[in-house]
Design a protein around this motif. Structure first.
Motif, short mmCIF file in Angstrom:
data_model
loop_
_atom_site.label_atom_id
_atom_site.label_comp_id
_atom_site.label_asym_id
_atom_site.label_seq_id
_atom_site.Cartn_x
_atom_site.Cartn_y
_atom_site.Cartn_z
N THR A 163 121.52 58.89 52.83
CA THR A 163 121.02 58.82 51.45
C THR A 163 121.99 59.47 50.48
O THR A 163 122.24 58.92 49.38
N ASP B 234 112.26 61.89 47.84
CA ASP B 234 111.83 61.31 49.10
C ASP B 234 110.61 62.08 49.62
O ASP B 234 110.72 63.26 49.98
N GLN C 267 118.35 60.57 58.11
CA GLN C 267 118.92 59.71 57.06
C GLN C 267 119.28 60.48 55.80
O GLN C 267 119.46 59.87 54.73
#
Length: 350
Positions: free
Chosen positions: A286, A172, A282
């Motif tokens: 995730t 990410d 998040q």
């Protein structure tokens, strides 16, 4: 008489027949047959001489004769009908285009294209059987030594090395946590306060989601002790398929989150924790998503404190409460803890 003159005669006869009285048809037909019978042998002889003069011999010794107008038209008609029934091959399509071009050039009386010019014909060379490579060439190729990518000139041009992470699940590059923003502010404040000193540039690092490795154990134990209680040891997961039972969130070499299952067979979520300063990014979502996807077609269960905000996260994934257990955490939590001693048992049915 030439062939063109004969065609003109035919055309004149047809026009006169269309304008005259039908009673004269029989007499004109008889006259036409007598005329054709007298000139036809001469026409055929001239045709043969013209064809013989136009013949060419190719490089293989084959005698080639140009096609007549009738033969060209008949070939085009046959090829068009054949192409409508089935898709023609590239060779057939090329031949049809050449025949159509040849006919149009004759109709428009354009010179300069000899349809049977042997110079325009490309002979196909004979295919020789492939020769096995010489042993010396193979030995020379196998003896070539290559530079490893890590120390090659290409790695210096690219500016990075290939990832050496084992068990990589996801990467990410977009998430920015409060901790990352705080470090950016500290760096900028220092650069404003010390403009003359050399400044270190911020190196962008993604958040990587990997499976549990032995190098993670110390940080994972410290994270779980801060979030839950002391004495948690998850080293046994290294012997029970960590690639399916664990998702560890890493920022550089820092463990910022962990999601762990008891085993691939039981699929019970034992711990889900995120480091302070990395909440509301998040990360837990995730990790939970990848942990569920690593164990498809199996129900997943867990216990969560009654006043834990993670209940909302589990509900978004479809977990449903099956049981309310009183005093589930009494043996683990301190009596002064703000966390509820009671727990819900949740299940995600697959």
């Amino acid at each position: 008489m030439s062939l063109d003159g004969l065609l003109d005669l035919f055309q004149t006869g047809i026009e006169s027949r269309a304008s005259d009285d039908p009673a004269n048809d029989l007499e004109e037909a008889s006259y036409f047959e007598r005329f054709v019978g007298s000139v036809l042998p001469e026409c055929l002889e001239v045709r043969c001489r013209v064809q013989d003069s136009d013949c060419r011999t190719d490089s293989f010794g084959t005698l080639l004769r140009p096609l007549s107008r009738y033969e060209v038209s008949a070939a085009i008609k046959y090829a068009s009908a054949f192409g409508a029934a089935a898709l023609p091959s590239p060779a057939q399509a090329a031949i049809l285009r050449k025949l159509q071009l040849h006919r149009e050039r004759r109709r428009t009386d354009i010179q300069g294209l000899d349809f049977v010019n042997h110079n325009s014909l490309t002979s196909v060379p004979l295919q020789s059987p492939p020769q096995p490579p010489q042993s010396g060439i193979l030995n020379s190729l196998t003896s070539i030594r290559t530079t490893p990518y890590e120390t090659s000139f290409l790695s210096r041009l690219c500016g990075h090395r290939p990832s050496t992470d084992s068990g990589l699940v996801a990467v990410d590059w977009e998430t920015r946590s409060p901790w990352m923003e705080l470090m950016t502010d500290v760096r900028e404040h220092y650069s404003y306060a010390h403009p003359t000193s050399s400044q270190s540039h911020e190196v962008l690092v993604p958040i990587r989601y990997v499976s549990l490795q032995p190098s993670h154990l110390q940080q994972v134990h410290e994270l779980l002790a801060r979030v839950f209680w002391d004495g948690i040891n998850v080293s046994d997961l290294l012997q029970s398929s960590p690639e399916r039972c664990s998702v560890i969130a890493m920022y550089g070499k820092i463990v910022i989150g962990a999601a762990l299952l008891s085993s691939p067979q039981e699929t019970y979520i034992t711990y889900l924790a995120v480091r302070a300063g990395w909440h509301n990014c998040q990360i837990a979502t995730t990790m939970l998503y990848h942990l569920i996807m690593l164990n498809p077609h199996r129900d997943i269960t867990l216990h969560v404190a009654a006043n834990n905000a993670a209940m909302l996260l589990y509900n978004r994934f479809g977990f449903k409460a099956e049981e309310f257990i009183t005093g589930f955490y009494e043996d683990y939590l301190d009596s002064q803890s703000r966390a509820s001693m009671n727990a819900f048992r949740l299940r995600l049915r697959r």
